[in-house]
Scaffold this motif. Structure first.
Motif, PDB file in Angstrom:
ATOM      1  N   THR A   9     -14.459 -22.458   1.259  1.00 56.58           N
ATOM      2  CA  THR A   9     -15.665 -22.556   1.888  1.00 56.58           C
ATOM      3  C   THR A   9     -15.794 -23.428   3.207  1.00 56.58           C
ATOM      4  N   GLN A  10     -14.909 -24.265   3.328  1.00 46.38           N
ATOM      5  CA  GLN A  10     -14.777 -25.313   4.702  1.00 46.38           C
ATOM      6  C   GLN A  10     -15.071 -24.437   5.914  1.00 46.38           C
ATOM      7  N   GLU A  11     -13.983 -23.357   5.704  1.00 47.02           N
ATOM      8  CA  GLU A  11     -13.809 -22.685   7.131  1.00 47.02           C
ATOM      9  C   GLU A  11     -14.357 -21.046   6.778  1.00 47.02           C
ATOM     10  N   ALA A  12     -15.108 -20.815   5.715  1.00 49.48           N
ATOM     11  CA  ALA A  12     -15.461 -19.526   5.451  1.00 49.48           C
ATOM     12  C   ALA A  12     -14.409 -18.375   5.686  1.00 49.48           C
ATOM     13  N   ARG A  13     -13.521 -18.754   4.933  1.00 51.60           N
ATOM     14  CA  ARG A  13     -12.373 -17.698   4.907  1.00 51.60           C
ATOM     15  C   ARG A  13     -12.133 -17.441   3.496  1.00 51.60           C
ATOM     16  N   SER A  14     -11.407 -16.254   3.200  1.00 54.31           N
ATOM     17  CA  SER A  14     -10.981 -15.901   1.904  1.00 54.31           C
ATOM     18  C   SER A  14      -9.802 -15.232   1.847  1.00 54.31           C
ATOM     19  N   SER A  15      -8.968 -15.414   0.611  1.00 56.00           N
ATOM     20  CA  SER A  15      -7.830 -14.789   0.248  1.00 56.00           C
ATOM     21  C   SER A  15      -7.804 -14.140  -0.783  1.00 56.00           C
ATOM     22  N   GLU A  16      -7.113 -12.981  -0.998  1.00 61.38           N
ATOM     23  CA  GLU A  16      -7.168 -12.246  -2.177  1.00 61.38           C
ATOM     24  C   GLU A  16      -5.820 -12.079  -2.714  1.00 61.38           C
ATOM     25  N   ILE A  17      -5.762 -11.983  -3.989  1.00 56.41           N
ATOM     26  CA  ILE A  17      -4.657 -12.268  -4.726  1.00 56.41           C
ATOM     27  C   ILE A  17      -4.439 -10.922  -5.783  1.00 56.41           C
ATOM     28  N   ASN A  18      -3.374 -10.030  -5.421  1.00 65.13           N
ATOM     29  CA  ASN A  18      -3.135  -8.893  -6.614  1.00 65.13           C
ATOM     30  C   ASN A  18      -2.034  -8.907  -7.322  1.00 65.13           C
ATOM     31  N   VAL A  19      -2.190  -8.729  -8.512  1.00 64.18           N
ATOM     32  CA  VAL A  19      -1.066  -8.949  -9.497  1.00 64.18           C
ATOM     33  C   VAL A  19      -0.880  -7.489 -10.385  1.00 64.18           C
ATOM     34  N   GLY A  20       0.258  -6.945 -10.181  1.00 62.78           N
ATOM     35  CA  GLY A  20       0.514  -5.841 -11.107  1.00 62.78           C
ATOM     36  C   GLY A  20       1.859  -5.407 -11.113  1.00 62.78           C
ATOM     37  N   ALA A  21       2.432  -4.666 -12.350  1.00 59.92           N
ATOM     38  CA  ALA A  21       3.863  -4.209 -12.307  1.00 59.92           C
ATOM     39  C   ALA A  21       3.854  -3.218 -11.287  1.00 59.92           C
ATOM     40  N   GLY A  22       4.705  -3.121 -10.737  1.00 58.07           N
ATOM     41  CA  GLY A  22       5.034  -2.088  -9.756  1.00 58.07           C
ATOM     42  C   GLY A  22       4.250  -2.160  -8.463  1.00 58.07           C
ATOM     43  N   ILE A  23       3.533  -2.926  -8.038  1.00 58.21           N
ATOM     44  CA  ILE A  23       2.601  -2.931  -7.047  1.00 58.21           C
ATOM     45  C   ILE A  23       3.186  -2.952  -5.732  1.00 58.21           C
ATOM     46  N   ARG A  24       4.532  -2.962  -5.650  1.00 62.07           N
ATOM     47  CA  ARG A  24       5.221  -3.234  -4.354  1.00 62.07           C
ATOM     48  C   ARG A  24       5.057  -1.653  -3.854  1.00 62.07           C
ATOM     49  N   ARG A  25       5.159  -0.757  -4.740  1.00 63.44           N
ATOM     50  CA  ARG A  25       5.261   0.873  -4.451  1.00 63.44           C
ATOM     51  C   ARG A  25       3.958   1.286  -3.670  1.00 63.44           C
ATOM     52  N   ASN A  26       2.803   0.648  -3.928  1.00 67.19           N
ATOM     53  CA  ASN A  26       1.546   0.910  -3.273  1.00 67.19           C
ATOM     54  C   ASN A  26       0.926  -0.120  -2.353  1.00 67.19           C
ATOM     55  N   LEU A  27       1.754  -0.856  -1.783  1.00 65.03           N
ATOM     56  CA  LEU A  27       1.219  -2.012  -0.850  1.00 65.03           C
ATOM     57  C   LEU A  27       0.741  -1.047   0.206  1.00 65.03           C
ATOM     58  N   GLY A  28       1.070  -0.109   0.829  1.00 63.61           N
ATOM     59  CA  GLY A  28       0.567   0.205   2.057  1.00 63.61           C
ATOM     60  C   GLY A  28      -0.901   0.619   1.711  1.00 63.61           C
ATOM     61  N   ASN A  29      -1.286   1.159   0.633  1.00 58.97           N
ATOM     62  CA  ASN A  29      -2.536   1.515   0.511  1.00 58.97           C
ATOM     63  C   ASN A  29      -3.584   0.504   0.102  1.00 58.97           C
ATOM     64  N   LEU A  30      -2.981  -0.787  -0.536  1.00 59.74           N
ATOM     65  CA  LEU A  30      -3.721  -1.791  -0.985  1.00 59.74           C
ATOM     66  C   LEU A  30      -3.964  -2.831   0.208  1.00 59.74           C
ATOM     67  N   ILE A  31      -3.268  -3.127   1.160  1.00 62.18           N
ATOM     68  CA  ILE A  31      -3.354  -3.828   2.244  1.00 62.18           C
ATOM     69  C   ILE A  31      -4.776  -3.661   2.824  1.00 62.18           C
ATOM     70  N   PRO A  32      -5.682  -4.762   2.833  1.00 63.30           N
ATOM     71  CA  PRO A  32      -7.129  -4.409   3.099  1.00 63.30           C
ATOM     72  C   PRO A  32      -7.248  -4.479   4.754  1.00 63.30           C
ATOM     73  N   PHE A  33      -6.108  -3.978   5.448  1.00 61.22           N
ATOM     74  CA  PHE A  33      -6.614  -3.608   7.037  1.00 61.22           C
ATOM     75  C   PHE A  33      -6.195  -2.376   7.260  1.00 61.22           C
ATOM     76  N   LYS A  34      -6.754  -2.003   8.234  1.00 61.96           N
ATOM     77  CA  LYS A  34      -6.334  -0.481   8.593  1.00 61.96           C
ATOM     78  C   LYS A  34      -4.986  -0.122   9.420  1.00 61.96           C
ATOM     79  N   ALA A  35      -4.610   0.833   8.932  1.00 56.00           N
ATOM     80  CA  ALA A  35      -3.304   1.218  10.018  1.00 56.00           C
ATOM     81  C   ALA A  35      -3.930   1.737  11.097  1.00 56.00           C
ATOM     82  N   PRO A  36      -3.333   2.044  12.527  1.00 58.03           N
ATOM     83  CA  PRO A  36      -1.961   1.515  12.677  1.00 58.03           C
ATOM     84  C   PRO A  36      -2.001   0.309  13.266  1.00 58.03           C
ATOM     85  N   ARG A  37      -1.695  -0.658  12.441  1.00 56.12           N
ATOM     86  CA  ARG A  37      -1.020  -1.955  12.875  1.00 56.12           C
ATOM     87  C   ARG A  37       0.356  -2.024  12.595  1.00 56.12           C
TER      88      ARG A  37
END
Ligand SMILES: NC(=O)c1ccc[n+]([C@@H]2O[C@H](COP(=O)([O-])OP(=O)(O)OC[C@H]3O[C@@H](n4cnc5c(N)ncnc54)[C@H](O)[C@@H]3O)[C@@H](O)[C@H]2O)c1
Length: 384
Positions: A9-37
């Motif tokens: 709250t102090q700096e109006a920022r937030s972080s998200e944590i995602n947990v799941g078995a095998g999640i590494r194979r789907n990272l590209g779709n889960l990242i909350p930023f748009k490609a192309p970066r």
């Protein structure tokens, strides 16, 4: 998949944590930023060989261009020299403010990559993909990044919250046994300061897991990890920068339970003998003895603490270390304030209490160290 959000709250920022078995194979779709970066992937050879290619493939298929830099393996590489290489890597590849740094590995990779992300161009977005148990429940959450100096661990660093954390429980399958023990000790530590129900839940899952590695990617275990992260996140959200003037049960300092003795053990053995969590295991045993000697907990509560540490796995021997050296190292604890050590002790299972060092007699400290460092005789029910 489990998803948590930490709001600072102090700096109006937030972080998200995602947990799941095998999640590494789907990272590209889960990242909350748009490609192309562009993604600057920082890892080490061992972890990259195990999981890196799948991560790069997933990022590529979502339109991200990934450039990889691998650091050497080991605590001693959390150094200025490697940090310089990391920021040079970002600069030589012309990373810009909108690009991302992704840390794939344990706490060493996470701390160094996180610090590089914090200082290059005064801050790039950071994504943590922790692959050890310790980094999944502890170091990837909370935004502390940094490197070591010859005079001590983590003495230089910055607070830099990851935009996202992706925790793939499948990566735990390849962890060496001592790394698992180390992570379990940190889990027990967190639960011992979080609350009695949480402690009982942690112990129950660890008992079910004993001797069964496949349990690490089970739904039950997959629930314990976000619960642990959630507890750490709740503390961080409340006291992001670990205020030195707070000593209440919600201050970030309570997370240092077991760490006063742990740091002393690591210092006098030059960080070569104990895994960090193993030293914390002993630190909890010593803090338990001190709490009992001060009459804060009873014998039954001390036994619960000892049984929980025992479940984590065998700890390397510590009763052959020199007590005078340990006591001298305790006096130089970097968390001391005004030269005073602040011990995090327990006044019940799940109930931390910060106690000034001046209230603990030299005799009680010696006795607690002697008994605590004897360790535990019976560790048959442990995880391994
Ligand atoms: N930033 C924080 O809040 C915070 C909190 C606690 C600890 N830390 C730091 O974390 C570091 C310790 O982290 P750690 O315990 O993760 O150790 P680590 O990063 O050294 O990893 C341990 C070992 O496991 C290997 N490894 C990593 N993932 C693997 C996998 N899935 N399979 C097989 N091998 C794998 C690593 O290459 C390494 O050899 C310390 O530097 C400590 O200071 C930071």
């Amino acid at each position: 998949m489990h998803r948590l959000e930490i709001s600072l709250t102090q700096e109006a920022r937030s972080s998200e944590i995602n947990v799941g078995a095998g999640i590494r194979r789907n990272l590209g779709n889960l990242i909350p930023f748009k490609a192309p970066r562009r993604v600057g992937l920082i890892s080490n050879e061992r972890v990259f060989d195990l999981y890196g290619r799948e991560v790069v493939r997933s990022l590529k298929s979502a339109g991200f261009k990934t450039i990889t830099w691998l650091m050497p393996e080991g605590e001693r590489y959390k150094s200025f020299r490697e940090l310089e290489k990391a920021v040079n890597f970002l600069s030589e590849n012309r990373f810009e403010r909108d690009d991302l740094v992704m840390a794939l590995g344990g706490g060493v990779v996470g701390d160094l990559a996180g610090f590089a992300a914090a200082i290059y161009l005064r801050g790039l977005r950071l994504v943590q993909v922790p692959t050890t148990l310790l980094s999944q429940i502890d170091s990837s959450v909370g935004g502390k990044t940094g490197i070591n100096l010859v005079t001590g661990k983590n003495l230089v660093g910055a607070f830099h919250q990851p935009a996202s954390v992706f925790i793939d429980t499948e990566t735990l399958a390849s962890l060496p046994p001592r790394e698992l023990t180390s992570g379990f000790c940190e889990m027990v530590k967190q639960s011992l300061v979080a609350g009695e129900t949480f402690f009982q839940m942690t112990v129950r899952v660890m008992q079910d897991a004993a001797g069964k590695r496949e349990f690490l990617s089970s739904p039950e275990f997959e629930e314990l990890i976000p619960a642990q992260c959630s507890f750490k996140a709740s503390i961080v959200a409340n006291d992001e920068r670990e205020s030195t003037n707070r000593s209440d049960t919600k201050s970030r300092r309570v997370l240092n339970f077991g760490h006063t003795t742990a740091h002393a053990l690591e210092t006098i053995t030059n960080y070569r003998f104990f895994r960090h969590g193993e030293a914390v295991g002993y630190g909890m045993l010593v803090a338990g003895e001190l709490s009992r000697n001060l009459g804060l907990i009873d014998a039954g509560e001390l036994k619960q603490l000892r049984d929980a540490v025992s479940l984590c796995g065998p700890l390397p021997r510590a009763d052959n270390l020199n007590l005078n050296q340990i006591i001298a190292a305790l006096k130089h604890d970097k968390k001391s304030v005004g030269g005073q050590i602040n011990w995090v002790l327990l006044e019940g299972i799940g109930r931390p209490r910060i106690v000034e060092g001046g209230l603990i007699s030299a005799k009680s400290l010696r006795l607690s160290l002697r008994v605590g460092l004897k360790g535990l005789e019976r560790q048959k029910a442990s995880f391994h």
